[in-house]
Design a protein around this motif. Structure first.
Motif, short mmCIF file in Angstrom:
data_model
loop_
_atom_site.label_atom_id
_atom_site.label_comp_id
_atom_site.label_asym_id
_atom_site.label_seq_id
_atom_site.Cartn_x
_atom_site.Cartn_y
_atom_site.Cartn_z
N ARG A 195 0.83 -1.21 0.00
CA ARG A 195 0.00 0.00 0.00
C ARG A 195 0.86 1.26 0.00
N ASN A 196 1.91 1.25 0.81
CA ASN A 196 2.80 2.42 0.86
C ASN A 196 3.51 2.61 -0.47
N LEU A 197 3.94 1.51 -1.07
CA LEU A 197 4.66 1.59 -2.34
C LEU A 197 3.76 2.18 -3.42
N ARG A 198 2.53 1.70 -3.47
CA ARG A 198 1.59 2.17 -4.50
C ARG A 198 1.24 3.64 -4.28
N SER A 199 1.17 4.06 -3.02
CA SER A 199 0.80 5.45 -2.70
C SER A 199 2.01 6.37 -2.61
N ARG A 200 3.20 5.79 -2.78
CA ARG A 200 4.45 6.56 -2.62
C ARG A 200 4.46 7.26 -1.26
N ARG A 201 4.23 6.46 -0.26
CA ARG A 201 4.13 6.97 1.12
C ARG A 201 5.22 6.33 1.98
N VAL A 202 5.86 7.14 2.80
CA VAL A 202 6.86 6.64 3.73
C VAL A 202 6.15 5.94 4.89
N ALA A 203 6.63 4.75 5.24
CA ALA A 203 6.01 3.98 6.32
C ALA A 203 6.22 4.67 7.66
N SER A 204 5.26 4.48 8.53
CA SER A 204 5.40 4.94 9.90
C SER A 204 5.93 3.78 10.73
N PRO A 205 7.21 3.81 11.11
CA PRO A 205 7.78 2.67 11.84
C PRO A 205 7.17 2.51 13.22
N ALA A 206 7.16 1.29 13.68
CA ALA A 206 6.67 1.02 15.03
C ALA A 206 7.57 1.71 16.04
N ARG A 207 6.97 2.26 17.08
CA ARG A 207 7.73 2.96 18.12
C ARG A 207 8.50 1.95 18.96
N VAL A 208 9.79 2.20 19.12
CA VAL A 208 10.64 1.34 19.95
C VAL A 208 11.25 2.19 21.04
N ASP A 209 11.03 1.80 22.28
CA ASP A 209 11.58 2.55 23.41
C ASP A 209 13.05 2.22 23.58
N GLY A 210 13.84 3.27 23.80
CA GLY A 210 15.26 3.07 24.04
C GLY A 210 16.04 2.90 22.75
N ALA A 211 17.33 2.83 22.87
CA ALA A 211 18.22 2.67 21.72
C ALA A 211 19.29 1.65 22.06
N SER A 223 11.49 5.13 3.62
CA SER A 223 11.22 3.76 3.21
C SER A 223 9.74 3.47 3.25
N ALA A 224 9.24 2.80 2.21
CA ALA A 224 7.85 2.34 2.20
C ALA A 224 7.68 1.06 3.00
N ASP A 225 8.78 0.45 3.39
CA ASP A 225 8.78 -0.81 4.12
C ASP A 225 8.60 -0.54 5.61
N PRO A 226 7.48 -0.97 6.21
CA PRO A 226 7.29 -0.70 7.64
C PRO A 226 8.26 -1.46 8.53
N GLY A 227 8.94 -2.44 7.99
CA GLY A 227 9.87 -3.22 8.78
C GLY A 227 11.30 -2.74 8.73
N ARG A 228 11.61 -1.72 7.91
CA ARG A 228 12.98 -1.24 7.82
C ARG A 228 13.01 0.27 7.60
N PRO A 229 12.95 1.06 8.69
CA PRO A 229 13.01 2.52 8.56
C PRO A 229 14.34 2.97 7.94
N VAL A 230 14.24 3.95 7.06
CA VAL A 230 15.41 4.47 6.34
C VAL A 230 15.27 5.98 6.19
N ARG A 231 16.39 6.68 6.34
CA ARG A 231 16.48 8.07 5.90
C ARG A 231 17.49 8.11 4.76
N LEU A 232 17.02 8.42 3.58
CA LEU A 232 17.90 8.45 2.42
C LEU A 232 18.14 9.91 2.05
N HIS A 233 19.38 10.36 2.29
CA HIS A 233 19.75 11.76 2.05
C HIS A 233 20.39 11.87 0.68
#
Length: 393
Positions: free
Chosen positions: A199-215, A311-321
């Motif tokens: 759906r994200n790919l077809r809509s050209r939408r960046v996925a909203s990654p799941a919130r993860v507490d901590g780093a 990234s359109a992939d909800p499983g792999r957040p990416v910032r592509l500069h």
């Protein structure tokens, strides 16, 4: 459409995964089935195989004797390469036809046993690898398929090993337990990742990654970056652009939010608009709307413009500069990465700062750290380090 590459060693249970994905609604393109079609009686593919290996690979009816051919090629790497040169181009052409015929909102799953061996991983939006212990695979081949154990061992040895397949995998499905457990894992993959990704790919939408507490520091970040870079490189071919892993995940041992920062360098930033935007979006990296710039170092040093993709992939957040080569922003990203890689003390100081900022504002996810005055001071240290070491980007 979303293109998924599915692979796994012989006896791993890849066919069971493919069947379950079809039940959930995927369009399956089976490379083995296509491989049979392109060498069917009367085909040009079969004629070329006979010319290469003689009619000893034919059965009494003039069809391909796959067992006889297998006995020849699995014991001889050069012979296997010769066979692949005959069949693989024909399989790729037929695969392209079937993919083009699928609906635009389809999840197209390519079941390709030798996906890793022939280097196809970067051509897919996502690669799924099914794995099982070698002992389990041998038992399945002998007990279920009636294969001779020595032949089964040879066939497993002729394929890529588990480490090589895992390196190419965005998703690994382990199939050492029950079929029910495998189906549960496939269903979760379908609902949580494949459908939202399409759906994200077809809509050209960046996925909203799941919130993860901590780093935390993830030692697999470089491997994940390598897969992303290969996919980006394939999407932008034949252009040979410099692609780099930058940001916190590019520095070993640094705890950071789980977002891979990728930098693509262009001769002219104006080239970032138009065809390049479309290519990246089609590969799963849509443009983030708006005007984007980096914080200049030192502060007040002018505007450092860039283009930002996600990234359109909800499983792999990416910032592509996307930055212009030799621009201050491009150079700064590489300088800070290499400076922190080279100096353990500065890495420790950076980690301490990150923890302090997260403790002070836990909801900020570290997103504002680049505006902290510490980075201005660290930039000056990095420039001193560059001058002392002769560093060049």
């Amino acid at each position: 459409m979303l293109r998924v590459g599915l692979t796994g060693g012989i006896g791993s249970g890849k066919s069971a995964v493919a069947a379950r994905l079809v039940e959930r609604g995927a369009v399956l393109i089976d490379a083995d089935q296509i491989a049979r079609e392109v060498v069917a009686p009367g085909s040009a593919g079969l004629a070329e195989i006979v010319a290469a290996f003689s009619d000893r690979v034919l059965d009494a009816d003039g069809a391909l004797d796959r067992a006889a051919l297998g006995a020849v090629v699995f014991a001889d790497e050069a012979a296997r390469r010769r066979l692949e040169a005959i069949t693989h181009p024909r399989v790729r052409a037929r695969t392209a036809e079937l993919t083009a015929a699928a609906p635009p909102d389809a999840v197209v799953v390519n079941d390709v046993p030798l996906l890793v061996e022939v280097g196809l991983a970067p051509t897919y939006h996502l690669v799924v690898v099914v794995q099982a212990a070698v002992s389990t695979r041998l038992d399945r081949l002998v007990r279920t398929r009636g294969m001779d154990r020595a032949d089964a061992e040879r066939r497993i040895a002729a394929q890529a090993d588990d480490d090589r397949r895992r390196a190419a995998a965005d998703v690994v499905l382990t199939n050492d337990a029950s079929l029910t457990a495998l189906h549960t894992a496939v269903d979760a993959l379908w609902e949580r990742r494949l459908l939202p990704y399409e759906r994200n790919l077809r809509s050209r939408r960046v996925a909203s990654p799941a919130r993860v507490d901590g780093a935390v520091a993830d030692p697999t970040w470089p491997e994940q970056y390598a897969r992303l870079a290969a996919r980006i490189r394939h999407a932008l071919a034949p252009a040979e652009l410099r692609i780099d892993h930058v940001g916190p995940t590019a520095v070993p041992g640094v705890a950071a939010e789980d977002v891979i920062d990728v930098q693509v360098a262009l001769p002219d930033l104006a080239d970032a608009d138009g065809a390049l935007t479309d290519r990246l979006a089609n590969a799963g990296f849509p443009r983030v709307p708006g005007q984007w710039r980096d914080d200049p170092r030192p502060a007040g040093g002018g505007r450092w413009e860039k283009r930002l993709h996600g990234s359109a992939d909800p499983g792999r957040p990416v910032r592509l500069h996307v930055r212009q080569v030799d621009s201050p922003g491009w150079r700064h990203a590489l300088l800070m990465r290499d400076h922190l890689r080279a100096d353990p003390d500065r890495r420790s100081a950076y980690l301490l700062l990150k923890r302090e900022l997260v403790d002070a504002a836990p909801d900020a996810s570290g997103s504002g750290t680049a505006r902290d005055p510490w980075f201005d001071e660290e930039y000056l240290r990095a420039e001193e380090w560059a001058a002392q070491t002769g560093w060049r980007p």
